[in-house]
Design a protein around this motif. Structure first.
Motif, PDB file in Angstrom:
ATOM      1  N   LEU A 154       0.822  -1.211   0.000  1.00 41.21           N
ATOM      2  CA  LEU A 154       0.000   0.000   0.000  1.00 41.21           C
ATOM      3  C   LEU A 154       0.854   1.258   0.000  1.00 41.21           C
ATOM      4  CD1 LEU A 154      -2.209  -1.602   2.649  1.00 41.21           C
ATOM      5  CD2 LEU A 154      -3.203  -0.710   0.567  1.00 41.21           C
ATOM      6  N   LEU A 191      -8.140  -0.716  -7.037  1.00 39.18           N
ATOM      7  CA  LEU A 191      -8.019  -1.696  -5.944  1.00 39.18           C
ATOM      8  C   LEU A 191      -8.644  -3.019  -6.351  1.00 39.18           C
ATOM      9  CD1 LEU A 191      -8.982   0.419  -2.781  1.00 39.18           C
ATOM     10  CD2 LEU A 191      -6.730  -0.185  -3.605  1.00 39.18           C
ATOM     11  N   TYR A 205      -8.224   0.802   1.651  1.00 42.86           N
ATOM     12  CA  TYR A 205      -8.148  -0.585   1.192  1.00 42.86           C
ATOM     13  C   TYR A 205      -8.832  -1.525   2.183  1.00 42.86           C
ATOM     14  CZ  TYR A 205      -6.257  -5.079  -0.167  1.00 42.86           C
ATOM     15  OH  TYR A 205      -6.145  -6.386  -0.544  1.00 42.86           O
TER      16      TYR A 205
END
Lengths: 241, 304
Positions: free
Chosen positions: B192, B204, B292
Protein backbone atom coordinates in the motif's frame (compact mmCIF):
# COMPACT_ATOMS: atom_id res chain seq x y z
CA UNK A 1 12.35 -14.52 -39.30
CA UNK A 2 16.10 -14.16 -39.76
CA UNK A 3 16.21 -11.79 -36.79
CA UNK A 4 14.49 -14.35 -34.58
CA UNK A 5 16.88 -17.07 -35.70
CA UNK A 6 19.77 -14.73 -34.96
CA UNK A 7 18.33 -14.04 -31.51
CA UNK A 8 17.96 -17.75 -30.80
CA UNK A 9 21.54 -18.34 -31.88
CA UNK A 10 22.74 -15.49 -29.66
CA UNK A 11 21.06 -17.14 -26.66
CA UNK A 12 23.24 -20.23 -27.19
CA UNK A 13 26.39 -18.30 -26.39
CA UNK A 14 28.09 -19.88 -23.33
CA UNK A 15 25.12 -22.25 -22.97
CA UNK A 16 25.11 -25.90 -21.99
CA UNK A 17 23.18 -26.65 -25.17
CA UNK A 18 26.17 -25.66 -27.25
CA UNK A 19 28.52 -27.69 -25.08
CA UNK A 20 26.28 -30.72 -25.54
CA UNK A 21 26.45 -30.33 -29.32
CA UNK A 22 30.23 -30.63 -29.16
CA UNK A 23 30.32 -33.36 -26.52
CA UNK A 24 27.82 -35.79 -28.06
CA UNK A 25 29.54 -36.48 -31.41
CA UNK A 26 32.91 -36.27 -29.66
CA UNK A 27 31.85 -39.09 -27.30
CA UNK A 28 30.93 -41.36 -30.21
CA UNK A 29 34.17 -40.54 -32.00
CA UNK A 30 36.14 -41.24 -28.81
CA UNK A 31 34.42 -44.61 -28.38
CA UNK A 32 35.17 -45.52 -32.01
CA UNK A 33 38.79 -44.53 -31.43
CA UNK A 34 39.12 -46.69 -28.32
CA UNK A 35 37.43 -49.64 -30.02
CA UNK A 36 39.88 -49.36 -32.91
CA UNK A 37 42.83 -49.32 -30.50
CA UNK A 38 41.58 -52.49 -28.81
CA UNK A 39 41.21 -54.46 -32.03
CA UNK A 40 43.80 -57.16 -32.72
CA UNK A 41 42.46 -58.17 -36.11
CA UNK A 42 42.06 -55.93 -39.15
CA UNK A 43 38.62 -54.47 -39.80
CA UNK A 44 37.16 -52.70 -42.77
CA UNK A 45 36.56 -48.98 -42.84
CA UNK A 46 32.95 -49.73 -43.67
CA UNK A 47 32.46 -51.74 -40.48
CA UNK A 48 34.29 -49.10 -38.48
CA UNK A 49 31.98 -46.38 -39.82
CA UNK A 50 28.87 -48.48 -39.26
CA UNK A 51 29.88 -48.94 -35.60
CA UNK A 52 29.84 -45.18 -35.15
CA UNK A 53 26.56 -44.79 -37.01
CA UNK A 54 24.90 -47.51 -34.93
CA UNK A 55 26.02 -45.91 -31.66
CA UNK A 56 24.72 -42.59 -32.90
CA UNK A 57 21.37 -43.81 -34.19
CA UNK A 58 20.46 -46.17 -31.34
CA UNK A 59 21.48 -44.20 -28.35
CA UNK A 60 23.39 -40.96 -28.70
CA UNK A 61 21.09 -39.22 -31.19
CA UNK A 62 17.80 -39.75 -29.31
CA UNK A 63 19.37 -38.98 -25.93
CA UNK A 64 21.15 -35.91 -27.28
CA UNK A 65 17.98 -34.66 -28.94
CA UNK A 66 16.15 -35.15 -25.64
CA UNK A 67 18.77 -33.22 -23.68
CA UNK A 68 19.21 -30.52 -26.34
CA UNK A 69 15.50 -29.75 -26.66
CA UNK A 70 15.13 -29.69 -22.87
CA UNK A 71 18.08 -27.30 -22.49
CA UNK A 72 16.81 -24.99 -25.24
CA UNK A 73 13.29 -24.92 -23.80
CA UNK A 74 14.48 -24.50 -20.21
CA UNK A 75 16.34 -21.36 -21.27
CA UNK A 76 12.86 -19.82 -21.54
CA UNK A 77 10.99 -21.81 -18.90
CA UNK A 78 13.46 -21.42 -16.04
CA UNK A 79 13.50 -17.61 -15.88
CA UNK A 80 9.86 -17.42 -17.09
CA UNK A 81 11.15 -15.67 -20.18
CA UNK A 82 7.95 -16.40 -22.11
CA UNK A 83 6.38 -13.51 -20.18
CA UNK A 84 8.71 -11.16 -21.96
CA UNK A 85 9.34 -12.93 -25.26
CA UNK A 86 5.70 -13.56 -26.15
CA UNK A 87 4.62 -10.06 -25.10
CA UNK A 88 6.85 -8.55 -27.80
CA UNK A 89 5.38 -7.41 -31.12
CA UNK A 90 6.23 -10.57 -33.01
CA UNK A 91 4.09 -13.44 -34.27
CA UNK A 92 4.32 -16.25 -31.78
CA UNK A 93 4.52 -19.08 -34.25
CA UNK A 94 7.63 -17.43 -35.67
CA UNK A 95 9.29 -17.52 -32.25
CA UNK A 96 8.68 -21.26 -32.03
CA UNK A 97 9.68 -21.85 -35.65
CA UNK A 98 12.97 -20.03 -35.01
CA UNK A 99 13.61 -22.32 -32.04
CA UNK A 100 12.82 -25.43 -34.11
CA UNK A 101 15.10 -24.32 -36.94
CA UNK A 102 17.96 -23.63 -34.55
CA UNK A 103 17.57 -27.03 -32.89
CA UNK A 104 17.44 -28.74 -36.29
CA UNK A 105 20.50 -26.78 -37.32
CA UNK A 106 22.36 -27.95 -34.23
CA UNK A 107 21.41 -31.59 -34.89
CA UNK A 108 22.68 -31.16 -38.46
CA UNK A 109 25.95 -29.75 -37.16
CA UNK A 110 26.28 -32.67 -34.76
CA UNK A 111 25.76 -35.09 -37.66
CA UNK A 112 28.50 -33.36 -39.63
CA UNK A 113 30.77 -33.39 -36.57
CA UNK A 114 30.09 -37.09 -36.10
CA UNK A 115 30.94 -37.75 -39.74
CA UNK A 116 34.27 -36.02 -39.43
CA UNK A 117 34.89 -37.33 -35.92
CA UNK A 118 34.45 -41.03 -36.76
CA UNK A 119 36.76 -40.99 -39.76
CA UNK A 120 39.20 -38.77 -37.88
CA UNK A 121 39.19 -41.29 -35.01
CA UNK A 122 40.00 -44.13 -37.42
CA UNK A 123 42.88 -42.26 -39.03
CA UNK A 124 44.23 -41.20 -35.64
CA UNK A 125 44.06 -44.77 -34.31
CA UNK A 126 45.98 -46.06 -37.34
CA UNK A 127 48.65 -43.43 -36.81
CA UNK A 128 49.01 -43.90 -33.05
CA UNK A 129 49.05 -47.69 -33.04
CA UNK A 130 50.73 -49.28 -36.03
CA UNK A 131 48.93 -52.59 -35.36
CA UNK A 132 45.58 -51.04 -36.09
CA UNK A 133 44.66 -51.61 -39.69
CA UNK A 134 41.46 -50.46 -41.32
CA UNK A 135 41.11 -52.05 -44.70
CA UNK A 136 39.15 -51.28 -47.83
CA UNK A 137 38.09 -47.93 -49.17
CA UNK A 138 37.00 -45.19 -46.78
CA UNK A 139 33.20 -45.07 -47.33
CA UNK A 140 32.88 -41.29 -47.28
CA UNK A 141 29.95 -41.05 -49.70
CA UNK A 142 28.05 -44.01 -48.27
CA UNK A 143 28.44 -42.79 -44.71
CA UNK A 144 27.34 -39.29 -45.70
CA UNK A 145 24.19 -40.75 -47.28
CA UNK A 146 23.44 -42.81 -44.17
CA UNK A 147 23.92 -39.88 -41.79
CA UNK A 148 21.83 -37.61 -44.03
CA UNK A 149 19.03 -40.22 -44.06
CA UNK A 150 19.27 -40.53 -40.25
CA UNK A 151 19.05 -36.76 -39.91
CA UNK A 152 16.06 -36.42 -42.22
CA UNK A 153 14.32 -39.35 -40.57
CA UNK A 154 15.00 -37.91 -37.12
CA UNK A 155 12.87 -34.84 -37.91
CA UNK A 156 9.76 -36.40 -36.37
CA UNK A 157 11.61 -37.32 -33.17
CA UNK A 158 13.20 -33.87 -32.89
CA UNK A 159 9.86 -32.10 -33.32
CA UNK A 160 8.04 -34.39 -30.86
CA UNK A 161 10.76 -33.86 -28.23
CA UNK A 162 10.89 -30.11 -28.82
CA UNK A 163 7.11 -29.84 -28.66
CA UNK A 164 7.03 -31.61 -25.30
CA UNK A 165 9.95 -29.57 -23.98
CA UNK A 166 8.36 -26.25 -24.99
CA UNK A 167 4.87 -27.18 -23.85
CA UNK A 168 5.73 -28.32 -20.33
CA UNK A 169 7.44 -26.02 -17.85
CA UNK A 170 8.87 -29.02 -16.02
CA UNK A 171 11.74 -30.76 -17.78
CA UNK A 172 10.61 -34.09 -16.34
CA UNK A 173 7.94 -34.71 -18.99
CA UNK A 174 10.18 -34.39 -22.08
CA UNK A 175 12.98 -36.22 -20.27
CA UNK A 176 10.78 -39.21 -19.47
CA UNK A 177 9.45 -39.15 -23.03
CA UNK A 178 12.97 -39.23 -24.44
CA UNK A 179 14.24 -41.94 -22.11
CA UNK A 180 11.15 -44.11 -22.67
CA UNK A 181 11.34 -43.59 -26.43
CA UNK A 182 15.02 -44.52 -26.54
CA UNK A 183 14.51 -47.56 -24.33
CA UNK A 184 11.54 -48.75 -26.39
CA UNK A 185 13.56 -48.25 -29.58
CA UNK A 186 16.40 -50.41 -28.28
CA UNK A 187 14.01 -53.07 -26.97
CA UNK A 188 11.95 -53.28 -30.17
CA UNK A 189 14.62 -52.82 -32.83
CA UNK A 190 13.41 -55.64 -35.06
CA UNK A 191 9.72 -54.82 -34.80
CA UNK A 192 8.10 -54.19 -38.16
CA UNK A 193 6.22 -51.24 -36.68
CA UNK A 194 9.57 -49.63 -35.87
CA UNK A 195 9.42 -47.63 -39.09
CA UNK A 196 6.60 -45.62 -37.49
CA UNK A 197 8.26 -45.14 -34.11
CA UNK A 198 9.99 -41.73 -33.99
CA UNK A 199 12.92 -42.85 -31.82
CA UNK A 200 13.58 -45.91 -34.00
CA UNK A 201 13.28 -44.25 -37.40
CA UNK A 202 16.95 -43.10 -37.55
CA UNK A 203 18.09 -46.68 -36.89
CA UNK A 204 16.08 -47.81 -39.91
CA UNK A 205 18.38 -45.76 -42.13
CA UNK A 206 20.81 -48.65 -41.57
CA UNK A 207 18.28 -51.33 -42.60
CA UNK A 208 19.46 -53.81 -45.19
CA UNK A 209 16.03 -53.73 -46.79
CA UNK A 210 16.03 -50.52 -48.88
CA UNK A 211 12.24 -50.43 -48.93
CA UNK A 212 12.09 -50.42 -45.13
CA UNK A 213 14.71 -47.68 -44.98
CA UNK A 214 12.76 -45.60 -47.51
CA UNK A 215 9.47 -45.99 -45.61
CA UNK A 216 11.15 -45.00 -42.33
CA UNK A 217 12.75 -41.99 -43.98
CA UNK A 218 9.41 -40.87 -45.45
CA UNK A 219 7.56 -41.32 -42.17
CA UNK A 220 10.26 -39.51 -40.21
CA UNK A 221 10.66 -36.61 -42.61
CA UNK A 222 7.10 -35.94 -43.76
CA UNK A 223 5.69 -36.88 -40.38
CA UNK A 224 8.17 -34.45 -38.89
CA UNK A 225 7.03 -31.65 -41.18
CA UNK A 226 3.39 -32.34 -40.30
CA UNK A 227 4.25 -32.44 -36.59
CA UNK A 228 6.14 -29.15 -36.95
CA UNK A 229 3.08 -27.43 -38.42
CA UNK A 230 0.89 -28.89 -35.66
CA UNK A 231 3.39 -27.73 -33.01
CA UNK A 232 3.44 -24.18 -34.38
CA UNK A 233 -0.36 -24.02 -34.48
CA UNK A 234 -0.64 -25.37 -30.95
CA UNK A 235 2.11 -23.36 -29.26
CA UNK A 236 1.22 -20.22 -31.21
CA UNK A 237 -2.17 -20.21 -29.51
CA UNK A 238 -1.01 -21.50 -26.15
CA UNK A 239 -1.57 -19.12 -23.26
CA UNK A 240 1.24 -18.03 -20.95
CA UNK A 241 -0.08 -18.74 -17.47
CA UNK B 1 -10.66 11.18 -20.08
CA UNK B 2 -8.22 9.71 -22.62
CA UNK B 3 -7.17 6.28 -21.43
CA UNK B 4 -4.02 4.27 -21.93
CA UNK B 5 -5.71 1.07 -20.80
CA UNK B 6 -9.42 0.47 -20.88
CA UNK B 7 -11.22 -2.78 -20.22
CA UNK B 8 -14.89 -3.65 -20.17
CA UNK B 9 -16.18 -6.67 -18.32
CA UNK B 10 -12.75 -8.23 -18.46
CA UNK B 11 -12.99 -11.77 -17.14
CA UNK B 12 -10.60 -14.68 -17.02
CA UNK B 13 -11.66 -18.04 -15.69
CA UNK B 14 -9.46 -21.02 -14.96
CA UNK B 15 -11.96 -23.85 -14.79
CA UNK B 16 -14.74 -22.75 -12.48
CA UNK B 17 -12.61 -20.14 -10.74
CA UNK B 18 -12.68 -16.57 -12.00
CA UNK B 19 -9.22 -15.08 -11.47
CA UNK B 20 -10.42 -11.80 -12.98
CA UNK B 21 -14.12 -11.07 -12.80
CA UNK B 22 -15.81 -8.30 -14.80
CA UNK B 23 -13.04 -5.74 -14.42
CA UNK B 24 -13.65 -2.31 -15.99
CA UNK B 25 -10.26 -0.65 -15.95
CA UNK B 26 -9.70 2.94 -17.05
CA UNK B 27 -6.07 3.96 -16.65
CA UNK B 28 -5.62 7.56 -17.79
CA UNK B 29 -2.80 8.53 -20.15
CA UNK B 30 0.29 10.00 -18.52
CA UNK B 31 1.07 9.57 -14.85
CA UNK B 32 1.33 6.45 -12.76
CA UNK B 33 -1.58 4.08 -12.23
CA UNK B 34 -1.16 1.95 -9.12
CA UNK B 35 -2.85 -1.43 -9.37
CA UNK B 36 -3.23 -2.53 -5.81
CA UNK B 37 -4.25 -5.83 -4.29
CA UNK B 38 -3.01 -8.61 -2.11
CA UNK B 39 -1.26 -11.66 -3.58
CA UNK B 40 -3.77 -13.72 -5.55
CA UNK B 41 -6.14 -10.79 -6.07
CA UNK B 42 -5.91 -11.12 -9.86
CA UNK B 43 -3.37 -8.38 -10.61
CA UNK B 44 -0.90 -10.49 -12.57
CA UNK B 45 -3.68 -12.22 -14.51
CA UNK B 46 -5.06 -8.81 -15.47
CA UNK B 47 -1.59 -7.75 -16.58
CA UNK B 48 -1.25 -10.89 -18.69
CA UNK B 49 -4.57 -10.05 -20.32
CA UNK B 50 -3.34 -6.52 -21.06
CA UNK B 51 -0.17 -7.92 -22.62
CA UNK B 52 -2.10 -10.49 -24.65
CA UNK B 53 -0.38 -13.40 -22.91
CA UNK B 54 -3.81 -14.69 -21.93
CA UNK B 55 -7.10 -14.55 -23.82
CA UNK B 56 -10.08 -13.22 -21.88
CA UNK B 57 -12.97 -15.56 -21.09
CA UNK B 58 -15.26 -12.54 -21.51
CA UNK B 59 -14.94 -8.82 -22.07
CA UNK B 60 -12.10 -7.04 -23.78
CA UNK B 61 -9.14 -4.80 -23.09
CA UNK B 62 -7.93 -1.89 -25.21
CA UNK B 63 -4.56 -0.18 -25.17
CA UNK B 64 -4.62 3.36 -26.50
CA UNK B 65 -7.94 2.50 -28.10
CA UNK B 66 -6.68 -0.64 -29.89
CA UNK B 67 -8.20 -4.01 -28.92
CA UNK B 68 -5.47 -6.30 -27.58
CA UNK B 69 -7.14 -9.45 -28.87
CA UNK B 70 -7.52 -8.36 -32.49
CA UNK B 71 -4.49 -6.07 -32.79
CA UNK B 72 -1.94 -7.68 -30.48
CA UNK B 73 1.09 -6.82 -32.57
CA UNK B 74 0.07 -3.17 -32.65
CA UNK B 75 -0.64 -2.96 -28.92
CA UNK B 76 2.49 -4.93 -28.04
CA UNK B 77 4.58 -2.40 -29.97
CA UNK B 78 3.31 0.33 -27.62
CA UNK B 79 4.00 -1.57 -24.38
CA UNK B 80 7.14 -2.28 -22.41
CA UNK B 81 6.63 -4.79 -19.64
CA UNK B 82 8.17 -6.37 -16.61
CA UNK B 83 6.04 -9.25 -15.36
CA UNK B 84 6.79 -10.91 -12.03
CA UNK B 85 10.54 -11.53 -11.75
CA UNK B 86 12.71 -10.18 -14.56
CA UNK B 87 13.00 -12.97 -17.12
CA UNK B 88 16.70 -12.77 -17.89
CA UNK B 89 19.23 -15.19 -19.35
CA UNK B 90 21.79 -15.74 -16.60
CA UNK B 91 24.54 -16.99 -18.92
CA UNK B 92 24.49 -13.77 -20.93
CA UNK B 93 25.71 -10.33 -19.88
CA UNK B 94 23.34 -7.48 -19.15
CA UNK B 95 24.13 -5.89 -22.50
CA UNK B 96 23.63 -9.18 -24.35
CA UNK B 97 20.27 -9.62 -22.66
CA UNK B 98 19.17 -6.19 -23.83
CA UNK B 99 20.55 -6.84 -27.29
CA UNK B 100 18.18 -9.80 -27.82
CA UNK B 101 15.13 -7.57 -27.37
CA UNK B 102 16.76 -4.70 -29.28
CA UNK B 103 17.17 -6.94 -32.32
CA UNK B 104 13.55 -8.09 -32.20
CA UNK B 105 12.35 -4.49 -31.92
CA UNK B 106 14.76 -3.46 -34.70
CA UNK B 107 16.29 -0.62 -32.66
CA UNK B 108 19.73 0.99 -33.04
CA UNK B 109 22.51 -0.21 -30.72
CA UNK B 110 22.65 3.22 -29.08
CA UNK B 111 19.27 2.44 -27.53
CA UNK B 112 20.97 -0.03 -25.19
CA UNK B 113 23.28 2.67 -23.83
CA UNK B 114 20.33 5.01 -23.37
CA UNK B 115 18.28 2.61 -21.24
CA UNK B 116 21.33 1.51 -19.27
CA UNK B 117 21.90 5.15 -18.35
CA UNK B 118 18.27 5.55 -17.30
CA UNK B 119 18.50 2.68 -14.81
CA UNK B 120 22.11 3.51 -13.85
CA UNK B 121 23.47 0.12 -14.85
CA UNK B 122 25.99 1.05 -17.53
CA UNK B 123 28.94 0.03 -15.34
CA UNK B 124 27.72 -3.53 -14.84
CA UNK B 125 26.37 -4.15 -18.34
CA UNK B 126 29.38 -6.27 -19.33
CA UNK B 127 28.94 -8.71 -16.47
CA UNK B 128 26.97 -11.92 -16.64
CA UNK B 129 23.47 -11.55 -15.25
CA UNK B 130 23.92 -14.68 -13.13
CA UNK B 131 26.14 -12.59 -10.84
CA UNK B 132 23.69 -9.69 -10.51
CA UNK B 133 21.92 -8.84 -7.27
CA UNK B 134 18.13 -8.88 -7.29
CA UNK B 135 18.07 -5.08 -7.43
CA UNK B 136 20.33 -5.07 -10.49
CA UNK B 137 18.17 -7.68 -12.16
CA UNK B 138 15.07 -5.60 -11.54
CA UNK B 139 16.78 -2.54 -12.99
CA UNK B 140 17.93 -4.52 -16.03
CA UNK B 141 14.39 -5.84 -16.47
CA UNK B 142 13.14 -2.27 -16.34
CA UNK B 143 15.80 -1.17 -18.83
CA UNK B 144 14.63 -3.87 -21.20
CA UNK B 145 11.03 -2.73 -20.78
CA UNK B 146 12.14 0.80 -21.68
CA UNK B 147 13.79 -0.23 -24.95
CA UNK B 148 12.27 1.69 -27.84
CA UNK B 149 10.56 4.23 -25.59
CA UNK B 150 7.16 2.53 -25.14
CA UNK B 151 4.06 4.68 -24.61
CA UNK B 152 2.90 2.38 -21.84
CA UNK B 153 5.03 0.67 -19.23
CA UNK B 154 3.44 -2.27 -17.42
CA UNK B 155 5.33 -3.24 -14.28
CA UNK B 156 4.23 -6.14 -12.12
CA UNK B 157 5.51 -5.83 -8.55
CA UNK B 158 8.75 -4.10 -9.59
CA UNK B 159 9.96 -3.63 -6.01
CA UNK B 160 9.56 -7.28 -5.02
CA UNK B 161 12.59 -8.49 -3.13
CA UNK B 162 14.43 -5.18 -3.22
CA UNK B 163 16.21 -3.73 -0.21
CA UNK B 164 15.09 -0.31 1.11
CA UNK B 165 17.61 1.55 -1.06
CA UNK B 166 16.54 -0.40 -4.10
CA UNK B 167 12.87 0.28 -3.38
CA UNK B 168 13.57 4.00 -3.05
CA UNK B 169 15.53 4.07 -6.32
CA UNK B 170 12.86 2.14 -8.18
CA UNK B 171 10.14 4.38 -6.78
CA UNK B 172 12.04 7.49 -7.88
CA UNK B 173 12.58 6.01 -11.31
CA UNK B 174 8.92 5.10 -11.77
CA UNK B 175 7.83 8.57 -10.68
CA UNK B 176 10.24 10.24 -13.07
CA UNK B 177 9.22 8.31 -16.19
CA UNK B 178 5.94 10.11 -16.94
CA UNK B 179 7.63 13.46 -16.35
CA UNK B 180 10.57 12.66 -18.63
CA UNK B 181 8.90 11.10 -21.61
CA UNK B 182 5.15 11.22 -21.19
CA UNK B 183 5.07 7.49 -20.54
CA UNK B 184 2.05 6.02 -18.81
CA UNK B 185 3.14 3.66 -16.06
CA UNK B 186 0.81 0.89 -14.91
CA UNK B 187 2.37 -0.58 -11.81
CA UNK B 188 0.97 -3.39 -9.70
CA UNK B 189 1.85 -3.89 -6.08
CA UNK B 190 0.60 -5.48 -2.92
CA UNK B 191 2.39 -2.79 -0.91
CA UNK B 192 0.00 0.00 0.00
CA UNK B 193 2.72 2.47 0.95
CA UNK B 194 4.46 1.81 -2.33
CA UNK B 195 1.44 2.72 -4.42
CA UNK B 196 0.62 5.64 -2.17
CA UNK B 197 4.02 7.16 -2.86
CA UNK B 198 4.16 6.61 -6.59
CA UNK B 199 0.68 6.59 -8.10
CA UNK B 200 -1.65 9.36 -9.26
CA UNK B 201 -4.51 6.98 -9.93
CA UNK B 202 -5.30 3.80 -8.09
CA UNK B 203 -7.27 0.65 -8.82
CA UNK B 204 -8.02 -1.70 -5.94
CA UNK B 205 -8.32 -5.37 -6.82
CA UNK B 206 -9.76 -7.91 -4.43
CA UNK B 207 -10.63 -11.52 -5.23
CA UNK B 208 -10.64 -10.86 -8.96
CA UNK B 209 -12.83 -7.77 -8.81
CA UNK B 210 -11.98 -4.12 -9.13
CA UNK B 211 -13.38 -2.60 -5.96
CA UNK B 212 -12.50 1.01 -6.64
CA UNK B 213 -10.74 3.09 -9.22
CA UNK B 214 -10.11 6.77 -9.02
CA UNK B 215 -7.43 9.35 -8.36
CA UNK B 216 -5.46 8.82 -5.20
CA UNK B 217 -6.56 12.17 -3.83
CA UNK B 218 -10.22 11.33 -4.34
CA UNK B 219 -9.81 7.87 -2.91
CA UNK B 220 -8.21 9.12 0.26
CA UNK B 221 -10.80 11.86 0.66
CA UNK B 222 -14.28 11.07 1.87
CA UNK B 223 -15.44 11.24 5.44
CA UNK B 224 -12.90 12.41 8.00
CA UNK B 225 -11.74 10.13 10.77
CA UNK B 226 -11.19 10.73 14.44
CA UNK B 227 -8.59 8.98 16.52
CA UNK B 228 -9.76 8.74 20.10
CA UNK B 229 -7.90 7.56 23.17
CA UNK B 230 -10.34 6.82 25.91
CA UNK B 231 -10.55 4.60 28.94
CA UNK B 232 -13.05 1.76 28.57
CA UNK B 233 -12.68 1.50 24.80
CA UNK B 234 -15.31 -1.25 24.52
CA UNK B 235 -17.97 0.83 26.26
CA UNK B 236 -17.04 3.84 24.18
CA UNK B 237 -17.37 1.84 20.98
CA UNK B 238 -20.79 0.57 22.03
CA UNK B 239 -21.89 4.09 22.84
CA UNK B 240 -20.71 5.38 19.48
CA UNK B 241 -22.52 2.51 17.75
CA UNK B 242 -25.76 3.50 19.49
CA UNK B 243 -25.23 6.96 18.06
CA UNK B 244 -24.77 5.47 14.58
CA UNK B 245 -20.98 5.83 14.41
CA UNK B 246 -18.77 2.95 13.32
CA UNK B 247 -15.65 2.59 15.47
CA UNK B 248 -12.77 0.21 15.18
CA UNK B 249 -9.84 -0.52 17.43
CA UNK B 250 -6.35 0.36 16.31
CA UNK B 251 -3.69 -0.32 18.94
CA UNK B 252 -4.77 1.56 22.05
CA UNK B 253 -7.02 3.98 20.16
CA UNK B 254 -10.42 3.94 18.54
CA UNK B 255 -10.89 5.08 14.97
CA UNK B 256 -14.24 6.63 14.12
CA UNK B 257 -15.47 7.54 10.63
CA UNK B 258 -17.19 10.88 10.95
CA UNK B 259 -20.27 11.54 8.79
CA UNK B 260 -20.81 15.14 7.64
CA UNK B 261 -23.45 15.86 10.31
CA UNK B 262 -21.04 15.02 13.12
CA UNK B 263 -18.20 17.10 14.51
CA UNK B 264 -15.27 16.16 16.75
CA UNK B 265 -16.75 18.33 19.50
CA UNK B 266 -20.05 16.45 19.33
CA UNK B 267 -18.25 13.11 19.66
CA UNK B 268 -16.30 14.46 22.61
CA UNK B 269 -19.51 15.65 24.26
CA UNK B 270 -21.11 12.25 23.74
CA UNK B 271 -18.24 10.38 25.39
CA UNK B 272 -17.67 12.82 28.25
CA UNK B 273 -21.43 12.89 28.87
CA UNK B 274 -21.26 9.13 29.42
CA UNK B 275 -18.56 9.54 32.06
CA UNK B 276 -15.77 8.34 29.82
CA UNK B 277 -12.36 9.95 30.23
CA UNK B 278 -11.22 11.16 26.81
CA UNK B 279 -7.43 11.45 26.86
CA UNK B 280 -6.93 12.40 23.24
CA UNK B 281 -9.13 13.17 20.30
CA UNK B 282 -7.53 14.04 16.97
CA UNK B 283 -8.73 14.25 13.36
CA UNK B 284 -6.73 12.03 11.06
CA UNK B 285 -6.13 11.92 7.30
CA UNK B 286 -7.21 8.58 5.82
CA UNK B 287 -4.39 6.56 4.39
CA UNK B 288 -4.62 4.27 1.39
CA UNK B 289 -4.41 1.41 3.86
CA UNK B 290 -7.57 2.66 5.56
CA UNK B 291 -9.37 2.84 2.23
CA UNK B 292 -8.15 -0.59 1.19
CA UNK B 293 -9.06 -2.25 4.44
CA UNK B 294 -12.49 -0.65 4.46
CA UNK B 295 -13.23 -1.62 0.88
CA UNK B 296 -12.07 -5.20 1.23
CA UNK B 297 -13.85 -5.65 4.53
CA UNK B 298 -10.63 -6.93 6.03
CA UNK B 299 -11.14 -4.71 9.05
CA UNK B 300 -14.36 -5.34 10.89
CA UNK B 301 -15.59 -2.55 13.13
CA UNK B 302 -15.61 -3.25 16.85
CA UNK B 303 -19.25 -2.39 17.09
CA UNK B 304 -20.46 -4.06 13.87
Amino acid sequence: MLTLIHVELAKLKRSLALLLCVAAPACVAALCFMMALRRDTPATWELFAVNGEVMWAYFMLPMTVTALTVLVAQMEHAPKAWNHLLALPVLRWKVFLAKALVVLGLVALMSVALYGGVFGAGLLAERLKPGVQLTGPIPLAHSARILAAMYAGALLMVVVQLWAALRFRSFVVPLILGIAGTFAAVAATAAEEGVFFPWLIPVNALAHDPERAAVALSVGFFGGLAALVAMLLHLGRHEVV
Amino acid sequence: MATAIESTGLTKRFGARAAVDGVDLAAPRGGVYGFLGRNGAGKTTTIRLILGLLRPSAGEVRVFGEPVGARRLKTAAMIGSLVETPALYDHLTGRENLDLTRRILALPKTEIDRVLEVVDLAGAAGRRVGGYSLGMRQRLGLARALLGGPRLLVLDEPTNGLDPDGIRDMRRLIRSLPEQGGVTVFVSSHLLAEVEQTADHVGLMHEGRLLAQTSLRELKGGPAELEIEVDEAERAAALLAQAGLSARREDAALRVRLPAEWTAAAVNRLLVGADLAVQRLAPRQRSLEDVYLDLTGARAPLNA
